[in-house]
Scaffold this active site. Structure first.
Site, mmCIF file in Angstrom:
data_model
loop_
_atom_site.group_PDB
_atom_site.id
_atom_site.type_symbol
_atom_site.label_atom_id
_atom_site.label_comp_id
_atom_site.label_asym_id
_atom_site.label_seq_id
_atom_site.Cartn_x
_atom_site.Cartn_y
_atom_site.Cartn_z
ATOM 1 N N GLU A 172 42.476 69.020 122.946
ATOM 2 C CA GLU A 172 41.786 67.847 122.388
ATOM 3 C C GLU A 172 42.404 66.534 122.873
ATOM 4 O OE1 GLU A 172 41.546 68.716 118.127
ATOM 5 O OE2 GLU A 172 39.743 69.885 118.527
ATOM 6 N N GLU A 363 36.854 76.500 120.330
ATOM 7 C CA GLU A 363 37.042 76.358 118.888
ATOM 8 C C GLU A 363 35.709 76.078 118.228
ATOM 9 O OE1 GLU A 363 40.036 73.654 117.362
ATOM 10 O OE2 GLU A 363 41.341 74.076 119.054
HETATM 11 C C1 BG6 Z 1 41.132 71.235 115.983
HETATM 12 C C2 BG6 Z 1 42.507 71.633 116.403
HETATM 13 O O1 BG6 Z 1 41.115 69.868 115.922
HETATM 14 O O2 BG6 Z 1 40.654 71.623 114.742
HETATM 15 C C3 BG6 Z 1 43.114 72.759 115.618
HETATM 16 O O3 BG6 Z 1 42.576 71.904 117.778
HETATM 17 C C4 BG6 Z 1 42.703 72.657 114.145
HETATM 18 O O4 BG6 Z 1 44.500 72.732 115.808
HETATM 19 C C5 BG6 Z 1 41.184 72.745 114.071
HETATM 20 O O5 BG6 Z 1 43.296 73.582 113.322
HETATM 21 C C6 BG6 Z 1 40.637 72.744 112.659
HETATM 22 O O6 BG6 Z 1 41.146 71.664 111.947
HETATM 23 P P1 BG6 Z 1 41.874 71.843 110.551
HETATM 24 O O7 BG6 Z 1 42.389 70.477 110.215
HETATM 25 O O8 BG6 Z 1 40.817 72.315 109.615
HETATM 26 O O9 BG6 Z 1 42.960 72.828 110.767
#
Ligand code: BG6
Length: 464
Positions: A172, A363
């Protein structure tokens, strides 16, 4: 109609700092996330004795990875994304020789994945810059980090060249603007020119990425190395032209990063930004040439939700992307992340139209409050989220998008990057641990576990 490719990569994604724990074991140094309770809180200057930091133990993946990977393989994963914790390999980041114990851990981890039939997909830096590189050099605003990073990559490419064929440089990277300490080990608000600090850090990271792309292709010719961005979508809040133009301009703040890394040059629209923000980049001879010659092979990205932009709105963001006004047409998770599978199809098309290079969804997922009952969780809401997003992804492929794979975020419950909570669970596997660190760490399969297994078995055809 075009379907998902036969060799589609199906799996899940985690990051070292949110899963491994063992935060000082076997010679590991402290990294930028080790001094934070969650990225929405201000990071401490150093680890404060007696304070609880959820990532220090996390889910203890450092010791449990063999069993955890078996559970992943039980769902039929043919790939698994994780990161190498830079500070396990170079505890301070600026040493010339690596820490053998750290290297050995990832050797074992990748071998285990391969034995279970999972292709390792590796993020080289997932919010894990060694803290010393901030304390001593001020983080990525300093060009010296380019050489430290290249050295780190030289070591891991040499060591894992036979095991790892899918790499990504910075997780990111566009969050340099919204979560700068995690993304680039910088604290722009503590400098006298925050914009200069952010753009200079980004430039240095672009140069580092391209140098490393070059190195990767020389050392592991058959490997693919991509960039990684947070690309949850942004709509205009209304059809008011200022909202529409504003949403477009806001999107460019993110796409700027992939424009440089995928196309290999600075887009024309940044000249105006630099003038208006009075930013003067230190660009050294050779920088633009290397950026041009060694772009990313593919675009990896995260997509969680969409939001809307209203003219004049302050630009804020968190781990889910830009934080804007609510969209009345969408439902949301308990954390207020609005669920938007149609937006997913839109974003996949937007990105492929723009770059015409393979995309990789690294993701996507739903964080929720899960209740363990009779040793399982009835997480139909997660199954619904996934079904709709996978369907949208298939539509995008039918639209012509070239997609390498899909790694669901957090296939096993891990520490939330944004809030530091364990309660914000994404997994198909429940981990018994609460927000204060209590629990047995025992693992339980949720209902979604068998569902995702069927999806993978049928290459995305079986979504009921
Ligand atoms: C992304 C990151 O921004 O979102 C992860 O790459 C992160 O590291 C994921 O865990 C989900 O966000 P969160 O804050 O719900 O863990």
């Amino acid at each position: 109609m075009k379907k998902l490719r036969k060799d589609f990569l199906w799996g899940g994604a985690i990051a070292a700092n949110q899963a491994e724990g063992a935060y000082l074991e076997d010679g590991k140094g402290v990294n930028v996330t080790d001094v934070s309770r969650g990225l929405m809180y201000e990071a401490d200057d150093h680890v404060i004795e007696g304070k609880y930091y959820p990532s220090h133990e996390a889910i203890d993946f450092y010791h449990t990875y063999k069993d955890d990977l078996k559970l992943m393989s039980g769902m039929g994963f043919n790939c698994f994304r994780t990161s190498i914790s830079w500070a396990r390999i170079f505890p301070n980041g600026d040493e010339s020789e690596p820490n053998e114990a750290g290297l050995k851990f990832y050797d074992d981890l990748f071998n285990e994945m391969l034995e279970l039939g999972m292709e390792p997909v590796v993020t080289i830096s997932h919010y894990e810059t060694p803290l010393h590189l901030y304390d001593e050099y001020g983080g990525w605003e300093n060009r010296k980090l380019i050489d430290f990073f290249v050295r780190y990559c030289e070591v891991i490419f040499a060591r894992y060249k036979d095991q790892v064929k899918y790499w990504m440089t910075f997780n990111e990277i566009n969050n340099v603007h919204t979560i700068p300490f995690a993304a680039a080990a910088i604290k722009p608000d503590k400098t006298d020119h925050p914009m200069q600090c952010k753009f200079q850090a980004a430039h240095n990271m672009f140069v580092a990425s391209s140098k490393v792309n070059k190195l990767c292709h020389e050392m592991i010719p058959e490997a693919h190395i991509g960039c990684m961005l947070s690309l949850s979508g942004v709509y205009p809040n209304t059809c008011k032209p200022e909202d529409v133009l504003g949403a477009y301009q806001l999107r460019r703040r993110s796409l700027f990063f992939s424009d440089v890394m995928m196309r290999g040059y600075y887009p024309s629209y940044v000249e105006r930004w630099f003038e208006e923000y009075d930013v003067h980049l230190d660009i050294q001879p050779g920088d633009l040439e290397i950026i041009k010659e060694y772009p990313s092979d593919y675009l990896g990205f995260s997509y969680y939700r969409t939001t809307t932009y209203k003219d004049g709105m302050p630009i804020l963001g968190h781990t889910g992307g830009i934080v804007g006004e609510k969209n009345p047409y969408l439902k949301e998770t308990p954390w207020g992340w609005q669920i938007d599978p149609v937006g997913f199809r839109y974003v996949l098309n937007e990105l492929y139209d723009r770059y015409q290079k393979p995309l990789f969804v690294v993701e996507n997922g739903m964080g929720n409050v899960d209740v363990l009952e009779n040793e399982t969780v009835n997480d139909d809401y997660r199954i619904d989220y996934l079904r709709e997003h996978i369907q949208a992804m298939k539509e995008a492929v039918a639209d012509g998008v070239d997609l390498i794979g899909y790694t669901y975020w957090g296939p096993i419950d891990i520490v939330s990057a944004g809030t530091g909570e364990m309660k914000k669970r994404y997994g198909f596997i429940y981990v018994d641990k609460d927000n204060d660190g209590h629990g047995t760490l025992k693992r339980y399969k949720k209902k979604s576990y068998d569902w995702y297994k069927k999806v993978i078995e049928s290459n995305g055809e079986e979504l009921d």
